[in-house]
Design a protein around this motif. Structure first.
Motif, PDB file in Angstrom:
ATOM      1  N   LYS A  98       1.155  -1.077  -0.282  1.00 33.11           N
ATOM      2  CA  LYS A  98       0.218   0.000   0.169  1.00 33.11           C
ATOM      3  C   LYS A  98       0.607   1.387  -0.251  1.00 33.11           C
ATOM      4  CE  LYS A  98      -3.158   2.827   2.604  1.00 33.11           C
ATOM      5  NZ  LYS A  98      -4.222   2.679   3.970  1.00 33.11           N
ATOM      6  N   LEU A 142      -4.488  -3.397  -4.132  1.00 33.45           N
ATOM      7  CA  LEU A 142      -5.766  -2.390  -3.737  1.00 33.45           C
ATOM      8  C   LEU A 142      -7.230  -3.189  -5.206  1.00 33.45           C
ATOM      9  CD1 LEU A 142      -6.540   0.279  -4.263  1.00 33.45           C
ATOM     10  CD2 LEU A 142      -5.451   0.692  -6.628  1.00 33.45           C
ATOM     11  N   TRP A 180      -7.951   0.047  -0.718  1.00 33.80           N
ATOM     12  CA  TRP A 180      -6.809  -0.510  -0.408  1.00 33.80           C
ATOM     13  C   TRP A 180      -7.702  -1.866   0.301  1.00 33.80           C
ATOM     14  CZ3 TRP A 180      -2.661   0.053  -2.493  1.00 33.80           C
ATOM     15  CH2 TRP A 180      -2.040   1.445  -2.804  1.00 33.80           C
TER      16      TRP A 180
END
Length: 214
Positions: free
Chosen positions: A134, A155, A166
Motif C-alpha cells: 500500500k 488495491l 485498499w
C-alpha cells in the motif's frame, strides 16, 4: 787479522740480507688482498642492516593492508545486511523486520520473485502477517519511484461505484497513486513513479508484501 774479521762480518751481513730478503710484489699483493677483503666485509655488513629493515617495513605494510581490507569488507557486508541502512541515512529509527525483509522509514517490505494471481499473492502475504503493498505517502515511500517491474498492489476496484479500495478498507486518493487503465480488471499492479495499472486479478504477477513496523 783485521781484514779477516771484516771479511767474516761482511759475509755474515750477506747471509742476513739473503735470509731477510722479501718479494715486494708478494707483499704488495697481500696488502691489496687484505684491503679488498676488508672492503667486502665492510660492504656486506653495511648492506645487511638496510635490507633487513626494508623487509621488516614491507611485512608490516602488508599486514596493515590486509587488516584494512578485512575491516573494510566487514563494514560493507554489515551495511548490506543491516536492514536499517536505508533509513539510517535520514537519521530516523527503522523498527525490526522479519529476516530478509527491507526496512525503510518504519515499514517492512518483501519483494517476491514468484508470479501469482492477486488472490494467491494476498494469501501469501497474509501467511506472513502482512498485506500487499500500500502506498501511504509518496514522500515516506519515495524509493518506490525507482521500481520498474509490475507488482501486485493491495488495491481492488469496488464494482458498485468504480472506486478503488485498499485492503484495509480505505479509499485510494489522488495524492497516493495515479491510476492508469490498461485492460479490464478489478485489481491493480504498481509500475513505477507512483503509477498503478489496472489488471485482471487472475493474471500472474510478482508482488510486494508490506508490514507496518510501528
Amino acid at each position: 787479522m783485521m781484514e779477516s774479521i771484516r771479511d767474516r762480518w761482511a759475509h755474515h751481513g750477506i747471509e742476513m740480507s739473503k735470509s731477510d730478503n722479501y718479494d715486494p710484489e708478494l707483499v704488495k699483493h697481500g696488502a691489496s688482498a687484505r684491503r679488498k677483503k676488508g672492503r667486502h666485509t665492510s660492504k656486506h655488513g653495511e648492506n645487511s642492516s638496510p635490507f633487513s629493515l626494508a623487509r621488516s617495513v614491507a611485512v608490516a605494510m602488508a599486514i596493515r593492508f590486509l587488516v584494512t581490507v578485512m575491516l573494510g569488507s566487514a563494514m560493507i557486508i554489515n551495511s548490506l545486511f543491516n536492514q536499517g541502512t536505508p533509513d539510517s541515512l535520514t537519521g530516523s529509527y527503522c523498527g525490526p523486520c522479519p529476516k530478509n525483509w527491507i526496512c525503510y522509514r518504519n515499514n517492512c517490505y518483501q519483494f517476491s520473485n514468484e508470479s501469482k494471481s492477486w488472490y494467491q499473492s494476498q494469501a501469501s502475504c497474509m501467511n506472513q502477517n502482512s498485506s500487499l503493498l500500500k502506498i501511504y505517502s509518496r514522500e515516506d515511500q519515495d524509493f518506490f519511484k525507482l521500481v520498474k517491474s509490475y507488482h501486485w498492489l493491495g488495491l481492488v476496484q469496488i464494482p458498485a461505484n468504480g472506486s478503488w479500495q485498499w485492503e484495509d478498507g480505505s479509499i485510494l486518493s489522488a495524492n497516493q497513486l495515479t491510476m492508469v487503465k490498461m485492460q479490464n480488471g478489478t485489481c491493480a499492479v504498481y509500475g513505477s513513479n507512483f503509477k498503478a495499472y489496472t489488471e485482471n486479478c487472475l493474471n500472474p504477477n510478482t508482488y510486494i508484501c508490506m508490514q507496518r513496523s510501528v
